[in-house]
Design an enzyme around this catalytic site. Structure first.
Site, PDB file in Angstrom:
ATOM      1  N   GLY A 119       0.788  -1.235   0.000  1.00 42.78           N
ATOM      2  CA  GLY A 119       0.000   0.000   0.000  1.00 42.78           C
ATOM      3  C   GLY A 119       0.813   1.273   0.000  1.00 42.78           C
ATOM      4  O   GLY A 119       0.428   2.272  -0.597  1.00 42.78           O
ATOM      5  N   ASP A 160       0.452   3.458   4.182  1.00 47.60           N
ATOM      6  CA  ASP A 160      -0.617   4.132   3.439  1.00 47.60           C
ATOM      7  C   ASP A 160      -1.689   4.694   4.356  1.00 47.60           C
ATOM      8  O   ASP A 160      -2.094   5.848   4.237  1.00 47.60           O
ATOM      9  CB  ASP A 160      -1.230   3.178   2.388  1.00 47.60           C
ATOM     10  N   ASP A 202      -5.586   2.331  10.343  1.00 47.31           N
ATOM     11  CA  ASP A 202      -7.001   2.034  10.581  1.00 47.31           C
ATOM     12  C   ASP A 202      -7.147   1.622  12.052  1.00 47.31           C
ATOM     13  O   ASP A 202      -7.219   2.475  12.930  1.00 47.31           O
ATOM     14  CB  ASP A 202      -7.425   0.943   9.586  1.00 47.31           C
TER      15      ASP A 202
HETATM   16  P1  IMP Z   1      -4.684  -1.586  10.626  1.00 42.82           P
HETATM   17  O1  IMP Z   1      -3.745  -2.644  11.090  1.00 42.82           O
HETATM   18  O2  IMP Z   1      -6.114  -1.903  10.949  1.00 42.82           O
HETATM   19  O3  IMP Z   1      -4.310  -0.188  11.032  1.00 42.82           O
HETATM   20  O4  IMP Z   1      -4.726  -1.694   9.071  1.00 42.82           O
HETATM   21  C1  IMP Z   1      -3.871  -1.102   8.269  1.00 42.82           C
HETATM   22  C2  IMP Z   1      -3.923  -1.716   6.898  1.00 42.82           C
HETATM   23  O5  IMP Z   1      -5.265  -2.049   6.497  1.00 42.82           O
HETATM   24  C3  IMP Z   1      -3.457  -0.687   5.908  1.00 42.82           C
HETATM   25  O6  IMP Z   1      -2.100  -0.846   5.680  1.00 42.82           O
HETATM   26  C4  IMP Z   1      -4.270  -1.000   4.683  1.00 42.82           C
HETATM   27  O7  IMP Z   1      -3.590  -1.923   3.892  1.00 42.82           O
HETATM   28  C5  IMP Z   1      -5.520  -1.632   5.185  1.00 42.82           C
HETATM   29  N1  IMP Z   1      -6.648  -0.676   5.198  1.00 42.82           N
HETATM   30  C6  IMP Z   1      -7.256  -0.120   6.257  1.00 42.82           C
HETATM   31  N2  IMP Z   1      -8.234   0.719   5.894  1.00 42.82           N
HETATM   32  C7  IMP Z   1      -8.243   0.685   4.541  1.00 42.82           C
HETATM   33  C8  IMP Z   1      -9.031   1.375   3.550  1.00 42.82           C
HETATM   34  O8  IMP Z   1      -9.957   2.171   3.820  1.00 42.82           O
HETATM   35  N3  IMP Z   1      -8.731   1.091   2.264  1.00 42.82           N
HETATM   36  C9  IMP Z   1      -7.755   0.231   1.893  1.00 42.82           C
HETATM   37  N4  IMP Z   1      -6.991  -0.423   2.791  1.00 42.82           N
HETATM   38  C10 IMP Z   1      -7.239  -0.196   4.095  1.00 42.82           C
HETATM   39 MG    MG Z   2      -1.206  -1.707   3.909  1.00 43.08          MG
END
Ligand code: IMP
Ligand code: MG
Length: 177
Positions: free
Chosen positions: A43, A98, A101
């Site tokens: 990403g 990128d 979340d």
């Molecule tokens: P986290 O571990 O939940 O913070 O997720 C992070 C990863 O989830 C990011 O590196 C993205 O690859 C993916 N991700 C989270 N939200 C989105 C979104 O809205 N669109 C695309 N990928 C997302």
């Molecule tokens: Mg990612």
């Protein structure tokens, strides 16, 4: 605009302007530190490459591939699919991502690099979704905040698609519902 996109959140011009500001902040702090930039694949590929060309000082680049996401829903578990080749011991690290979340991926990576002996680990993310955070993690350099929607473009994908859009957009709900 691509037919699957509900609306454009940030245009190419807005992203470029913000990267100019962010790279200025990073330069002030790191120009004499020779940091190791760790780009979280896939990403962060496009954001990283555009940011790197704005960082006019000595640095190293490495990539790491982690996964915690299946389709539009996070599974919560973080796995290293491809590890770094660099020794991080004693290094100042900037993790480039990128989007933040839940925060689980970056928390896991930050803890891992600290455990391996990094001197410091800071986080630079193009986007932040502060509403959906489930772990205690703060980015140090954030491009923009994003709403609690599924975002694509500028490196971000949905099932491998849309990474090549030159803007950041909200994906139509019917595509992933
Ligand atoms: P986290 O571990 O939940 O913070 O997720 C992070 C990863 O989830 C990011 O590196 C993205 O690859 C993916 N991700 C989270 N939200 C989105 C979104 O809205 N669109 C695309 N990928 C997302
Ligand atoms: Mg990612």
């Amino acid at each position: 605009m691509n037919n699957d996109i509900e609306s454009v959140l940030y245009s190419k011009e807005q992203i470029e302007e913000r990267m100019d500001e962010l790279s200025g902040e990073i330069t002030k702090k790191y120009e004499n530190e020779m940091p190791l930039i760790v780009s979280v694949m896939n990403g962060a590929m496009i954001f990283t490459s555009d940011m790197l060309r704005r960082l006019n000082f000595k640095l190293n680049l490495d990539i790491i591939k982690a996964s915690s996401y299946q389709g539009a829903h996070s599974t919560g578990e973080v796995k290293i699919i491809q590890d770094l080749r660099s020794d991080v011991k004693g290094r100042r690290i900037i993790l480039m991502e990128d989007i933040i979340d839940t925060g689980r991926t970056l928390k896991y990576l930050k803890d891992l690099l600290m455990k391996r002996g990094a001197k410091s680990v800071e986080i630079c993310a193009m986007l932040d979704k502060p509403e959906t955070r489930t772990v205690d993690l703060k980015g140090d350099y954030i491009g923009f905040n994003a709403p609690n929607e599924f975002i694509v473009g500028y490196g971000l994908d949905y099932d491998g698609l849309y990474r090549n859009l030159p803007y950041i957009g909200i994906l139509k709900k019917q595509i992933y519902a």
